[in-house]
Design an enzyme around this catalytic site. Structure first.
Site, mmCIF file in Angstrom:
data_model
loop_
_atom_site.group_PDB
_atom_site.id
_atom_site.type_symbol
_atom_site.label_atom_id
_atom_site.label_comp_id
_atom_site.label_asym_id
_atom_site.label_seq_id
_atom_site.Cartn_x
_atom_site.Cartn_y
_atom_site.Cartn_z
ATOM 1 N N ASN A 2 32.325 59.668 76.444
ATOM 2 C CA ASN A 2 33.673 59.619 77.014
ATOM 3 C C ASN A 2 34.374 60.915 76.620
ATOM 4 O O ASN A 2 34.732 61.092 75.459
ATOM 5 C CB ASN A 2 34.409 58.393 76.443
ATOM 6 C CG ASN A 2 35.861 58.339 76.847
ATOM 7 O OD1 ASN A 2 36.322 59.122 77.679
ATOM 8 N ND2 ASN A 2 36.596 57.396 76.256
ATOM 9 N N GLU A 6 34.801 48.792 70.441
ATOM 10 C CA GLU A 6 35.362 49.972 69.798
ATOM 11 C C GLU A 6 36.531 49.560 68.914
ATOM 12 O O GLU A 6 37.651 49.370 69.406
ATOM 13 C CB GLU A 6 35.868 50.960 70.854
ATOM 14 C CG GLU A 6 34.795 51.444 71.810
ATOM 15 C CD GLU A 6 35.148 52.803 72.412
ATOM 16 O OE1 GLU A 6 34.293 53.690 72.330
ATOM 17 O OE2 GLU A 6 36.266 52.971 72.923
ATOM 18 N N GLU A 45 42.861 53.441 74.203
ATOM 19 C CA GLU A 45 43.884 54.479 74.432
ATOM 20 C C GLU A 45 44.679 54.183 75.702
ATOM 21 O O GLU A 45 45.881 54.453 75.763
ATOM 22 C CB GLU A 45 43.216 55.866 74.486
ATOM 23 C CG GLU A 45 42.776 56.292 73.095
ATOM 24 C CD GLU A 45 41.581 57.229 73.046
ATOM 25 O OE1 GLU A 45 41.182 57.772 74.093
ATOM 26 O OE2 GLU A 45 41.029 57.398 71.940
ATOM 27 N N GLY A 103 37.906 58.231 66.473
ATOM 28 C CA GLY A 103 38.386 59.563 66.111
ATOM 29 C C GLY A 103 38.804 59.707 64.664
ATOM 30 O O GLY A 103 39.461 60.683 64.297
ATOM 31 N N LYS A 157 37.244 61.854 77.444
ATOM 32 C CA LYS A 157 38.706 61.687 77.340
ATOM 33 C C LYS A 157 39.394 62.860 78.061
ATOM 34 O O LYS A 157 38.878 63.330 79.065
ATOM 35 C CB LYS A 157 39.114 61.553 75.872
ATOM 36 C CG LYS A 157 38.303 60.463 75.163
ATOM 37 C CD LYS A 157 38.800 60.094 73.809
ATOM 38 C CE LYS A 157 37.918 58.990 73.229
ATOM 39 N NZ LYS A 157 38.399 58.494 71.943
ATOM 40 N N SER A 185 33.624 56.889 66.194
ATOM 41 C CA SER A 185 33.073 57.829 65.210
ATOM 42 C C SER A 185 31.552 57.800 65.110
ATOM 43 O O SER A 185 30.992 57.980 64.025
ATOM 44 C CB SER A 185 33.715 57.590 63.835
ATOM 45 O OG SER A 185 35.120 57.836 63.900
ATOM 46 N N HIS A 240 39.979 50.960 77.914
ATOM 47 C CA HIS A 240 39.849 51.683 76.639
ATOM 48 C C HIS A 240 41.135 51.479 75.837
ATOM 49 O O HIS A 240 42.227 51.417 76.403
ATOM 50 C CB HIS A 240 39.605 53.172 76.903
ATOM 51 C CG HIS A 240 39.210 53.922 75.687
ATOM 52 N ND1 HIS A 240 40.123 54.293 74.727
ATOM 53 C CD2 HIS A 240 37.997 54.331 75.237
ATOM 54 C CE1 HIS A 240 39.482 54.910 73.748
ATOM 55 N NE2 HIS A 240 38.190 54.949 74.038
HETATM 56 P P1 13P Z 1 35.119 58.961 68.903
HETATM 57 O O1 13P Z 1 33.610 58.943 69.073
HETATM 58 O O2 13P Z 1 35.702 60.322 69.057
HETATM 59 O O3 13P Z 1 35.551 58.230 67.683
HETATM 60 O O4 13P Z 1 35.719 58.130 70.160
HETATM 61 C C1 13P Z 1 35.194 56.891 70.465
HETATM 62 C C2 13P Z 1 35.736 56.451 71.759
HETATM 63 O O5 13P Z 1 36.909 56.139 71.874
HETATM 64 C C3 13P Z 1 34.823 56.438 72.915
HETATM 65 O O6 13P Z 1 35.393 55.791 74.005
#
Ligand code: 13P
Length: 251
Positions: free
Chosen positions: A11, A165, A97, A171, A13, A211, A95
């Protein structure tokens, strides 16, 4: 091992312009014969270019969100049919976010899932608890609720992937223990079984996300009911994502 094909999904983002597509050649060259399914979900502006660049390779392309309607007066949104038209085969939905930044509810995610399926896309539906929810021992209850509310009734192993997740692991470099991951993934599998029956539950892939890096991927992939990963930061560089793909192939 199971007969579910493992999936390494990236992803991107809100990262990447055309220059970032140079990462694809290295990824495709190194993983042309991977056992696992490979998918990258770039920002919408790159979906078509990435799909063209990856055409004929082992790499699939997905979107990061879609609207629940097919067309209409929704400035700034993109529909599932548009993603499909641009060459996507998958779309990430719900997601954390988007749930946080855009106040997306389970109901919206469910409607988006319906739209994705109507367009012929596979939905990668994200669920996960916040740190406060984990600390108050509500993790399983929260995730069961998200699954109940975010999934339409017509789920199959083909049209649905679940991504677990934990919000606090995204992150941050923090990762749940393998026991914690195993507990949630197994509970998701049982929740799917109660709702959709054993056949569907057995065939839906459940990814871990939060992560995931080349150096922790192997131990995560060794956990029962972990069928791959949804990777954020480490999917931006072919070398890092490639390390995760190798760990998955070896799992
Ligand atoms: P990270 O791998 O940067 O922690 O992000 C995970 C994520 O949100 C994937 O959708």
């Amino acid at each position: 091992m199971t007969d579910r094909r493992s999936l390494a999904a990236g992803n991107w983002k809100m990262n990447g312009t055309a220059a970032a597509l140079s990462e694809l050649d290295a990824l495709i060259a190194a993983h042309g014969d991977t056992r696992s399914e490979l998918l990258l979900c770039p920002p919408h502006t790159l979906v078509e270019r990435m799909a063209r660049a990856a055409d004929g390779s082992a790499l699939g392309v997905g979107g990061q969100d879609c609207h629940w309607e097919e067309t209409g007066a929704h400035t700034g949104d993109v529909s599932a049919a548009m993603l499909k038209d641009a060459g996507a085969t998958h779309v990430i939905l719900g997601h954390s976010e988007r749930r946080a930044d855009h106040a997306e509810t389970d109901r919206m995610v469910r409607d988006k899932c319906d739209a994705a399926w109507a367009a012929g896309l596979t939905a990668i539906v994200c669920v996960g608890e916040t740190l406060a929810e984990r600390e108050s021992s509500n993790t399983l209850q929260i995730i069961r609720g998200q699954i109940a509310g975010s999934l339409p009734d017509q789920a199959t192993g083909h049209n649905l992937v679940i991504a677990y997740e934990p919000v606090w692991a995204i992150g941050t470099g923090k990762v749940p223990t393998t026991d914690e991951i195993g507990e949630v993934h197994s509970d998701i599998r049982s929740t799917l079984e109660r709702r959709f029956g054993a056949g569907v539950a057995k065939s839906v892939r459940i990814l871990y996300g939060g992560s995931v890096k080349p150096d922790n991927a192997s131990e995560i992939f060794a956990v029962e009911n972990v069928d791959g990963a949804l990777v954020g930061g480490a999917s931006l560089k072919a070398a890092d994502f490639g390390g995760i793909v190798r760990a998955l192939d070896g799992a």
